[in-house]
Design an enzyme around this catalytic site. Structure first.
Site, PDB file in Angstrom:
ATOM      1  N   SER A  75       0.790  -1.261  -0.021  1.00  0.00           N
ATOM      2  CA  SER A  75       0.089  -0.111   0.148  1.00  0.00           C
ATOM      3  C   SER A  75       0.788   1.176   0.091  1.00  0.00           C
ATOM      4  O   SER A  75       0.371   2.442  -0.107  1.00  0.00           O
ATOM      5  CB  SER A  75      -0.935   0.027   1.214  1.00  0.00           C
ATOM      6  OG  SER A  75      -2.193  -0.883   0.754  1.00  0.00           O
ATOM      7  N   LYS A  78      -0.056   4.121  -2.361  1.00  0.00           N
ATOM      8  CA  LYS A  78      -0.911   4.896  -2.192  1.00  0.00           C
ATOM      9  C   LYS A  78      -0.536   6.417  -2.060  1.00  0.00           C
ATOM     10  O   LYS A  78      -1.237   7.401  -1.924  1.00  0.00           O
ATOM     11  CB  LYS A  78      -1.977   4.606  -1.002  1.00  0.00           C
ATOM     12  CG  LYS A  78      -2.869   3.469  -1.069  1.00  0.00           C
ATOM     13  CD  LYS A  78      -3.645   3.364   0.280  1.00  0.00           C
ATOM     14  CE  LYS A  78      -4.631   2.149  -0.199  1.00  0.00           C
ATOM     15  NZ  LYS A  78      -4.141   0.821  -0.022  1.00  0.00           N
ATOM     16  N   SER A 135      -5.500   3.784   5.089  1.00  0.00           N
ATOM     17  CA  SER A 135      -5.198   2.767   3.907  1.00  0.00           C
ATOM     18  C   SER A 135      -6.268   2.209   3.128  1.00  0.00           C
ATOM     19  O   SER A 135      -5.972   0.943   2.863  1.00  0.00           O
ATOM     20  CB  SER A 135      -3.909   1.768   4.229  1.00  0.00           C
ATOM     21  OG  SER A 135      -3.517   1.398   3.357  1.00  0.00           O
TER      22      SER A 135
END
Length: 261
Positions: A75, A78, A135
């Site tokens: 992640s 992101k 997240s």
């Protein structure tokens, strides 16, 4: 020339701060403490397979370990999502007050999520919090569709933006460059990445209910100079973190990838 002089004047202080940051990072992930094997160079021993420590204003690398080794970032990608959101805001294409409607596809995302419902409306401002604090995969896809029309279209935009930064997008060095772009071009991101806990309100056909966001970056409570930035973990990527800190005007970016625990 001025930058070089300033760097030379403060390099010892910066290496010391870097060393402290890395101690915190390794402790967070349950790794052995880094040790200074060579007092002259400040040699740091880390057990994670890939790492880099960069000074943000000059992109000067203070420490690195296999920084160009391709690894799954989880992640941490992101960070690029946030860059494209703020690019769109800067270009006047969207605003923080815009309301984004969650699609059935966005709702269906697994993994980390904030449990958006199909048809639910949230502002861009709220969705940034959902992405950078908790997240949220569902929030990320909702914003991707809002900006690019589709997730695949947004992925193309991400890759194009990565190319513009000279990134391959899958190495510790590339992630540090991506983070440097975000925090220097859009420093307002820190007002999101320093949130520890905050509630959002889900408004759906079933009514309204509060949902608590909790930051996945535990360094916020363990190292007082932390300003962000993003964590990530999957079975393939293992545990990863791109962390930023600012002390006495010295801003550092640390990326650690592939930690086993």
């Amino acid at each position: 020339m001025i930058v070089n002089i300033l760097w030379e004047q403060t390099v010892k202080k910066r290496i010391w701060i870097a060393f402290l940051c890395l101690i915190i990072f390794s402790t967070t992930f349950g790794l052995p403490q880094p040790s200074c094997a060579d007092e002259t160079t400040g040699g740091i021993l880390l057990t994670c397979p890939s790492a880099i420590l960069m000074e943000a204003s000059t992109k000067s690398v203070i420490y690195e370990k296999a920084p160009d080794e391709r690894r799954s970032p989880a992640s941490i990608t992101k960070i690029m999502t946030a860059i494209l959101i703020f690019d769109a805001i800067e270009a006047g294409k969207i605003s923080l007050e815009d309301e984004v409607v969650t699609s059935a596809y966005a709702k269906s995302m697994g993994g980390s999520q904030v449990y958006l419902e199909e048809g639910e409306k949230q502002t861009v401002d709220t969705l940034i919090k959902c992405i950078m604090v908790s997240s949220g995969n569902d929030a990320s896809v909702a914003m991707a569709e809002y900006i690019a029309g589709s997730e695949s279209g947004f992925v193309q935009m991400m890759n194009e933006r990565a190319d513009s930064l000279g990134m391959d997008y899958t190495t510790a060095r590339d992630i540090a460059l991506m983070a440097q772009e975000l925090i220097t071009r859009y420093p307002q991101i820190k007002s999101y990445t320093t949130i520890w806990m905050e509630n959002i309100t889900h408004v759906t056909m079933q009514g309204s209910k509060e949902f608590g966001l909790a930051n996945t970056n535990k360094l916020l409570k363990q190292y007082p100079y932390t300003t962000g930035l993003k964590t990530g973990s999957t079975n393939k990527a293992k545990y990863c973190v791109c962390a930023t800190a600012n002390k006495d005007g010295v801003e550092l970016i640390a990326v650690i990838m592939g930690c086993p625990n």
